[in-house]
Enzyme design. Structure first.
Site, PDB file in Angstrom:
ATOM      1  CG  ASP A  92      56.145  -7.113  38.283  1.00  0.00           C
ATOM      2  OD1 ASP A  92      56.758  -5.928  38.487  1.00  0.00           O
ATOM      3  OD2 ASP A  92      56.805  -7.886  37.767  1.00  0.00           O
ATOM      4  CG  MET A 101      60.187  -3.280  41.084  1.00  0.00           C
ATOM      5  SD  MET A 101      59.847  -4.439  42.566  1.00  0.00           S
ATOM      6  CE  MET A 101      61.187  -4.753  43.110  1.00  0.00           C
ATOM      7  CE1 TYR A 115      64.690  -7.391  45.469  1.00  0.00           C
ATOM      8  CE2 TYR A 115      65.419  -8.404  47.744  1.00  0.00           C
ATOM      9  CZ  TYR A 115      65.516  -8.555  46.263  1.00  0.00           C
ATOM     10  OH  TYR A 115      65.815  -9.568  45.449  1.00  0.00           O
TER      11      TYR A 115
END
Length: 417
Positions: free
Chosen positions: A140, A186, A294
Site C-alpha cells: 500500500d 488495493m 492477491y
C-alpha cells in the site's frame, strides 16, 4: 557471536518480502549469528513455534529472493497496549529468553512497527538485552517517513502493466462489445496503487481514463457523467478504483458488512463489481470488471528490479542496525535524486513510523480528482523500473523454493492466551 536473531513476517505478504528474508539470513550468516524465524509471524513467537533457518542450504536462501509469498508464514494479529495485552507481551519475552533471542526483526507495516516498539519497551522494563528492529513492507506504500515501501514497486508495476494490457484488449472490442472496464486496486485509505495505474498511459485519451482515489469522496453522479463523456470521445472507458473509496459521508462504497479484522479493518467487498453494476444499470453499457486481489502482491514474475533491490537492502541493513544495538529503529528509504533516480537507506525511530499513515499528497492527484499529476509520475516511475524475473524450468513454470522449515524444540509450556 552469542545470542540469536528472531525474524518474523507480518500482515499481507508481497512479491519481495522473501527477498528481505533472504537478505536478513544471508547477512546474519556472514556475521556468524544464528537466525530463527517465527512460524506465521507473531503467532509463532507466542506459541514458541520457531524455525531453525540454519537447516536451509545457501542455495535455498538465495532462491528466496525470487520466490513470492511468505516463506515462514505471516498473520494478521495486532497486539494491544502493554497494559491490555500484558500476558502476551510477557509470553513473548519468556520465549525470547528461552531461546536467547537478543535481536528481534519484525517485517511488516504500521501495526508491526507499533508491536516492535512495544516489545522494545517491555524488554527495557524487565532489563532484558533486546534490540528490536522494524523492517518495512507493504504493497500500500502507506508507511510514514520512508520515501517508498518495499513491496509497493512490484505491485505498482503489476498494476500499470495489467491496466495497459487490458486497455488494449478493451480498445479492440469496444466497437461491438465492452465499452467500460473497471479494475480494482488495493488501497484501503491510501491510493498509491490506484495512482500507479496512471503510469499505463500518458496522453489524455490513454487508459486509465478515470482513477478513483480514497483520498477523494466518490460522487456517483459525476462519475457516471465522466464515463459517458469518455466513451463518447474515446469509444471506451477504463476505470481504476481503489478498494477503499468512500462516499461523501465517509462510508466505504464497497463495505461488505462483514465486520472488522484483528487490525480493526473493515472487510471490503468488491468496489469494481459495484461500479460495474451502476454503469450498466444507469448508462446501459456493456461492462467488464476485475478484482486482481492477491495477484497484485504475489506477481513475482513481474517484479520491479528497483523494488527487489530495496527489499534486500532494508533486510541487510536491518541486521546491521540490530547488531549495532540501534533499538526501536527501522531502516527506511530516502530518495536523494529523481533524475537520475538515487536512493539510500537511513535509520528512523519506530515511534515516528508506528501507527502513522502516509496518504497521497494533494499535489499528486489531478485537479479534477480523476488522474495523477506530473509530480506523481516523477515519484512513481522510478519505483517500477527494471526487471528481475525468476528462473524458469523446462516446464515453463518459475522455479520457486519451498523451505524445510525445521522447528526448534520448544522449551516452555504451551501458550493458550
Amino acid at each position: 557471536m552469542p545470542g540469536t536473531l528472531l525474524y518474523a513476517q507480518s500482515g499481507g505478504v508481497t512479491a519481495v518480502i522473501n527477498a528481505t528474508a533472504s537478505a536478513v539470513i544471508t547477512e546474519a550468516r556472514a556475521r556468524k549469528v544464528k537466525v530463527l524465524a517465527a512460524r506465521n509471524g507473531i503467532l509463532g513467537a507466542l506459541r514458541e513455534e520457531l524455525i531453525d533457518t540454519s537447516k536451509e542450504s545457501a542455495a535455498a536462501i538465495r532462491a528466496l529472493a525470487h520466490t513470492p509469498g511468505g516463506a515462514f508464514g505471516s498473520c494478521r494479529v495486532k497486539l494491544k497496549s502493554l497494559e491490555a495485552d500484558r500476558a502476551r507481551y510477557e509470553r513473548l519475552l519468556a520465549v525470547f529468553k528461552a531461546h536467547d533471542v537478543r535481536w528481534f526483526l519484525y517485517n511488516g507495516g504500521n501495526d508491526s512497527a507499533d508491536t516492535a516498539l512495544k516489545v522494545s519497551r517491555l524488554a527495557a522494563e524487565f532489563d532484558y538485552p533486546l534490540t528490536c528492529i522494524g523492517v518495512p513492507k507493504t504493497v500500500d506504500n502507506d508507511l510514514a517517513v520512508t520515501d517508498c515501501c518495499p513491496g509497493f514497486g512490484s505491485a505498482a508495476k503489476y498494476t500499470a502493466v495489467s491496466v495497459r494490457e487490458a486497455a488494449l484488449d478493451v480498445a479492440a472490442m469496444a466497437e461491438t462489445s465492452t465499452k467500460v472496464f473497471v479494475y480494482e486496486a488495493m488501497g484501503r485509505h491510501a491510493g498509491w496503487l490506484a495512482a500507479a495505474a496512471g503510469l499505463a498511459g500518458k496522453g489524455s485519451d490513454d487508459a486509465p481514463h478515470l482513477i478513483l482515489f480514497p483520498e477523494r469522496p466518490y460522487d456517483e453522479a459525476d462519475f457516471l457523467a465522466q464515463v459517458k463523456k469518455i466513451v463518447a470521445r474515446v469509444g471506451y472507458c477504463v476505470v481504476v478504483a481503489s478498494e477503499g473509496i468512500r462516499s461523501a459521508d465517509g462510508k466505504f462504497v464497497a463495505d461488505a458488512g462483514g465486520g472488522k479484522d484483528s487490525f480493526g479493518h473493515t472487510q471490503l467487498g468488491g468496489v469494481a463489481s459495484f461500479l460495474a453494476g451502476r454503469v450498466k444499470d444507469q448508462l446501459g453499457m456493456k461492462v467488464h470488471w476485475t478484482l486482481p486481489d492477491y495477484l497484485q502482491r504475489s506477481a513475482r514474475h513481474l517484479a520491479s528490479k528497483t523494488d527487489l533491490e530495496q527489499a534486500m537492502a532494508v533486510g541487510k541493513t536491518a541486521v546491521q542496525f540490530a547488531l549495532k544495538g540501534m533499538n526501536a529503529t527501522m531502516p527506511v528509504i530516502r530518495r536523494t535524486s529523481d533524475a537520475p533516480y538515487r536512493w539510500k537507506i537511513e535509520a528512523a525511530p519506530l515511534e515516528k513510523v508506528a501507527n502513522h499513515e502516509k496518504t497521497m499528497p494533494a499535489g499528486f492527484i489531478r485537479k479534477d480528482g480523476y488522474g495523477i499529476t506530473a509530480s506523481a509520475r516523477r515519484y512513481l516511475e522510478p519505483l517500477i523500473r527494471g526487471e528481475s524475473p525468476p528462473p524458469y524450468g523446462r516446464d515453463g513454470i518459475p522455479k520457486y523454493v519451498t523451505l524445510k522449515n525445521v522447528a526448534v524444540k520448544a522449551k516452555l509450556a504451551d501458550f493458550t492466551g
